[in-house]
Enzyme design. Structure first.
Site, PDB file in Angstrom:
ATOM      1  N   LYS A  15       0.839  -1.212   0.000  1.00  0.00           N
ATOM      2  CA  LYS A  15       0.000   0.000   0.000  1.00  0.00           C
ATOM      3  C   LYS A  15       0.869   1.256   0.000  1.00  0.00           C
ATOM      4  CE  LYS A  15      -1.776  -0.857   4.077  1.00  0.00           C
ATOM      5  NZ  LYS A  15      -1.144  -2.120   4.487  1.00  0.00           N
ATOM      6  N   ARG A  90      -9.318   1.423   8.945  1.00  0.00           N
ATOM      7  CA  ARG A  90      -8.975   0.055   9.337  1.00  0.00           C
ATOM      8  C   ARG A  90     -10.084  -0.606  10.121  1.00  0.00           C
ATOM      9  NH1 ARG A  90      -3.058   0.956   9.057  1.00  0.00           N
ATOM     10  NH2 ARG A  90      -2.167  -1.089   9.373  1.00  0.00           N
ATOM     11  N   ARG A 129      12.071  -6.460   5.135  1.00  0.00           N
ATOM     12  CA  ARG A 129      11.964  -5.004   4.949  1.00  0.00           C
ATOM     13  C   ARG A 129      12.921  -4.270   5.884  1.00  0.00           C
ATOM     14  NH1 ARG A 129       6.355  -1.823   5.464  1.00  0.00           N
ATOM     15  NH2 ARG A 129       6.233  -2.876   7.472  1.00  0.00           N
ATOM     16  N   ARG A 158      11.723  -2.376  11.143  1.00  0.00           N
ATOM     17  CA  ARG A 158      10.693  -1.621  11.848  1.00  0.00           C
ATOM     18  C   ARG A 158      10.333  -2.361  13.137  1.00  0.00           C
ATOM     19  NH1 ARG A 158       5.560   0.278   8.250  1.00  0.00           N
ATOM     20  NH2 ARG A 158       4.303  -0.898   9.730  1.00  0.00           N
ATOM     21  N   ARG A 169      -0.481  -8.744  13.580  1.00  0.00           N
ATOM     22  CA  ARG A 169      -1.050  -7.719  12.680  1.00  0.00           C
ATOM     23  C   ARG A 169      -1.961  -8.379  11.642  1.00  0.00           C
ATOM     24  NH1 ARG A 169       4.388  -5.199  10.819  1.00  0.00           N
ATOM     25  NH2 ARG A 169       3.186  -3.954   9.340  1.00  0.00           N
TER      26      ARG A 169
HETATM   27  P1  AP5 Z   1       4.859  -1.620   1.859  1.00  0.00           P
HETATM   28  O1  AP5 Z   1       4.573  -0.752   0.687  1.00  0.00           O
HETATM   29  O2  AP5 Z   1       5.610  -1.014   3.007  1.00  0.00           O
HETATM   30  O3  AP5 Z   1       3.540  -2.302   2.384  1.00  0.00           O
HETATM   31  P2  AP5 Z   1       2.372  -1.729   3.251  1.00  0.00           P
HETATM   32  O4  AP5 Z   1       1.138  -2.393   2.765  1.00  0.00           O
HETATM   33  O5  AP5 Z   1       2.389  -0.245   3.284  1.00  0.00           O
HETATM   34  O6  AP5 Z   1       2.804  -2.371   4.657  1.00  0.00           O
HETATM   35  P3  AP5 Z   1       2.875  -1.762   6.099  1.00  0.00           P
HETATM   36  O7  AP5 Z   1       3.546  -2.818   6.925  1.00  0.00           O
HETATM   37  O8  AP5 Z   1       3.518  -0.409   6.131  1.00  0.00           O
HETATM   38  O9  AP5 Z   1       1.355  -1.649   6.440  1.00  0.00           O
HETATM   39  P4  AP5 Z   1       0.651  -1.687   7.776  1.00  0.00           P
HETATM   40  O10 AP5 Z   1      -0.732  -1.451   7.384  1.00  0.00           O
HETATM   41  O11 AP5 Z   1       0.878  -2.891   8.612  1.00  0.00           O
HETATM   42  O12 AP5 Z   1       1.426  -0.570   8.615  1.00  0.00           O
HETATM   43  P5  AP5 Z   1       1.089   0.969   8.917  1.00  0.00           P
HETATM   44  O13 AP5 Z   1       2.353   1.694   8.886  1.00  0.00           O
HETATM   45  O14 AP5 Z   1      -0.066   1.436   8.123  1.00  0.00           O
HETATM   46  O15 AP5 Z   1       5.622  -2.919   1.321  1.00  0.00           O
HETATM   47  C1  AP5 Z   1       6.119  -3.905   2.207  1.00  0.00           C
HETATM   48  C2  AP5 Z   1       7.460  -4.438   1.699  1.00  0.00           C
HETATM   49  O16 AP5 Z   1       7.259  -5.126   0.476  1.00  0.00           O
HETATM   50  C3  AP5 Z   1       8.480  -3.326   1.400  1.00  0.00           C
HETATM   51  O17 AP5 Z   1       9.759  -3.771   1.691  1.00  0.00           O
HETATM   52  C4  AP5 Z   1       8.291  -3.093  -0.122  1.00  0.00           C
HETATM   53  O18 AP5 Z   1       9.427  -2.560  -0.724  1.00  0.00           O
HETATM   54  C5  AP5 Z   1       7.960  -4.497  -0.599  1.00  0.00           C
HETATM   55  N1  AP5 Z   1       7.090  -4.528  -1.772  1.00  0.00           N
HETATM   56  C6  AP5 Z   1       6.086  -3.656  -2.091  1.00  0.00           C
HETATM   57  N2  AP5 Z   1       5.466  -4.046  -3.229  1.00  0.00           N
HETATM   58  C7  AP5 Z   1       6.074  -5.198  -3.619  1.00  0.00           C
HETATM   59  C8  AP5 Z   1       5.864  -6.083  -4.723  1.00  0.00           C
HETATM   60  N3  AP5 Z   1       4.914  -5.850  -5.640  1.00  0.00           N
HETATM   61  N4  AP5 Z   1       6.660  -7.170  -4.815  1.00  0.00           N
HETATM   62  C9  AP5 Z   1       7.631  -7.433  -3.893  1.00  0.00           C
HETATM   63  N5  AP5 Z   1       7.888  -6.613  -2.825  1.00  0.00           N
HETATM   64  C10 AP5 Z   1       7.105  -5.509  -2.690  1.00  0.00           C
HETATM   65  O19 AP5 Z   1       0.556   0.846  10.433  1.00  0.00           O
HETATM   66  C11 AP5 Z   1       1.413   0.516  11.486  1.00  0.00           C
HETATM   67  C12 AP5 Z   1       0.645   0.506  12.807  1.00  0.00           C
HETATM   68  O20 AP5 Z   1       0.106   1.809  13.085  1.00  0.00           O
HETATM   69  C13 AP5 Z   1      -0.577  -0.424  12.863  1.00  0.00           C
HETATM   70  O21 AP5 Z   1      -0.231  -1.749  13.172  1.00  0.00           O
HETATM   71  C14 AP5 Z   1      -1.405   0.250  13.974  1.00  0.00           C
HETATM   72  O22 AP5 Z   1      -0.903  -0.038  15.257  1.00  0.00           O
HETATM   73  C15 AP5 Z   1      -1.179   1.725  13.688  1.00  0.00           C
HETATM   74  N6  AP5 Z   1      -2.185   2.307  12.755  1.00  0.00           N
HETATM   75  C16 AP5 Z   1      -1.951   2.855  11.537  1.00  0.00           C
HETATM   76  N7  AP5 Z   1      -3.103   3.270  10.969  1.00  0.00           N
HETATM   77  C17 AP5 Z   1      -4.089   2.987  11.851  1.00  0.00           C
HETATM   78  C18 AP5 Z   1      -5.499   3.155  11.842  1.00  0.00           C
HETATM   79  N8  AP5 Z   1      -6.141   3.710  10.800  1.00  0.00           N
HETATM   80  N9  AP5 Z   1      -6.211   2.719  12.917  1.00  0.00           N
HETATM   81  C19 AP5 Z   1      -5.608   2.167  13.992  1.00  0.00           C
HETATM   82  N10 AP5 Z   1      -4.271   1.975  14.064  1.00  0.00           N
HETATM   83  C20 AP5 Z   1      -3.514   2.369  13.007  1.00  0.00           C
END
Ligand code: AP5
Length: 235
Positions: A15, A90, A129, A158, A169
């Site tokens: 994403k 979410r 990652r 991370r 998660r």
């Molecule tokens: P990446 O693009 O980083 O994936 P992502 O879907 O953004 O993954 P995240 O782990 O950042 O998402 P998340 O939802 O768990 O975390 P967030 O920061 O939102 O890609 C992942 C890896 O794969 C990278 O190394 C990339 O280079 C690679 N890659 C990408 N595309 C690829 C492909 N096509 N092929 C191969 N490799 C590829 O949230 C973190 C925490 O914050 C949550 O757990 C929660 O505690 C809190 N939080 C955030 N938002 C909320 C909310 N709305 N409500 C409540 N809590 C929240």
């Protein structure tokens, strides 16, 4: 009319990667709730620091905090002409709140994209990652970088990317966030893309889906990296 996109999908689906690229190419602001929270922790924001333990365990931060953060951000001037939202909503309660915010903004439809990737691939991606400890930028997963390309900072894992937390998660995603997809699935602006393809293929498919769903035929505009880098992705 604005182009308003939300990027849905499980942890590690890509994403953040796709949201940053799309926002940069279309001159839109990218808003990542994960980045906002991590920046808040770094800046010592008391409310966000109180939520850090939850983030480290892979749990969701409470709806009221998240809705207030996103509402305030989406009503800022730079987001009024469109945005790419990564990590929100979410929960169904966050999705309902987003609908109310969209009514307040009255500026174009909401396009919802679900990036679909199987769990085994998500676990693999998150295990390898690395992000910059200084600026949060993600390292190229296909490269052999040892330091951040952007600022030269040290690359680290991370805090919530260790295996146990990743599994937690994924569990929480199934329980709390999957129902959000059902909330949106009936809308004619909902699309799903196969995220288990090379990033450039995902990008191509995603672009045409978003153009089709928005019905705007938005003209591509090359912008400087600055607009998207205000919320540079951790990955
Ligand atoms: P990446 O693009 O980083 O994936 P992502 O879907 O953004 O993954 P995240 O782990 O950042 O998402 P998340 O939802 O768990 O975390 P967030 O920061 O939102 O890609 C992942 C890896 O794969 C990278 O190394 C990339 O280079 C690679 N890659 C990408 N595309 C690829 C492909 N096509 N092929 C191969 N490799 C590829 O949230 C973190 C925490 O914050 C949550 O757990 C929660 O505690 C809190 N939080 C955030 N938002 C909320 C909310 N709305 N409500 C409540 N809590 C929240």
């Amino acid at each position: 009319m604005g182009l308003n996109v939300i990027m849905m999908g499980p942890p590690g689906a890509g994403k953040g990667t796709q949201a940053s690229r799309f926002a940069r190419e279309r001159g839109l602001v990218k808003i990542s709730t994960g980045d906002i929270l991590r920046e808040g922790v770094k800046d010592g924001n008391q409310e966000i620091l109180a939520a850090k333990a939850k983030m480290d365990r892979g749990e969701l931060v409470d709806d009221a905090t998240m809705i207030a953060i996103v509402r305030q951000r989406l009503l800022k001037a730079d987001a009024l002409n469109g945005f790419v939202l990564d990590g929100f909503p979410r929960t169904v309660s966050q999705a309902r709140a987003l609908d109310r915010i969209m009514e307040e903004r009255r500026n174009g439809p909401l396009v919802i994209v679900d990036v679909v990737v199987p769990d085994s691939e998500l676990v693999r991606r998150l295990a390898v990652r690395r992000i910059c400890s200084n600026c949060g930028t993600g390292a190229d997963p296909f490269g052999a970088q040892t330091t951040c390309k952007k600022c030269g900072g040290v690359l680290v894992q991370r805090d919530d990317d260790n295996r146990d937390v990743v599994l937690e998660r994924l569990k929480i995603y199934q329980k709390d966030t999957k129902p959000v997809l059902e909330f949106y699935r009936g809308r004619n602006t909902f699309r799903a893309v196969n995220g288990e393809q090379p990033p450039e293929v995902v990008a191509r498919e995603l672009d045409s889906m978003i153009d089709d769903a928005s019905g705007l035929g938005v003209k591509r505009t090359q912008h400087s990296d600055e607009s998207a880098d205000r919320n540079a992705p951790p990955a």
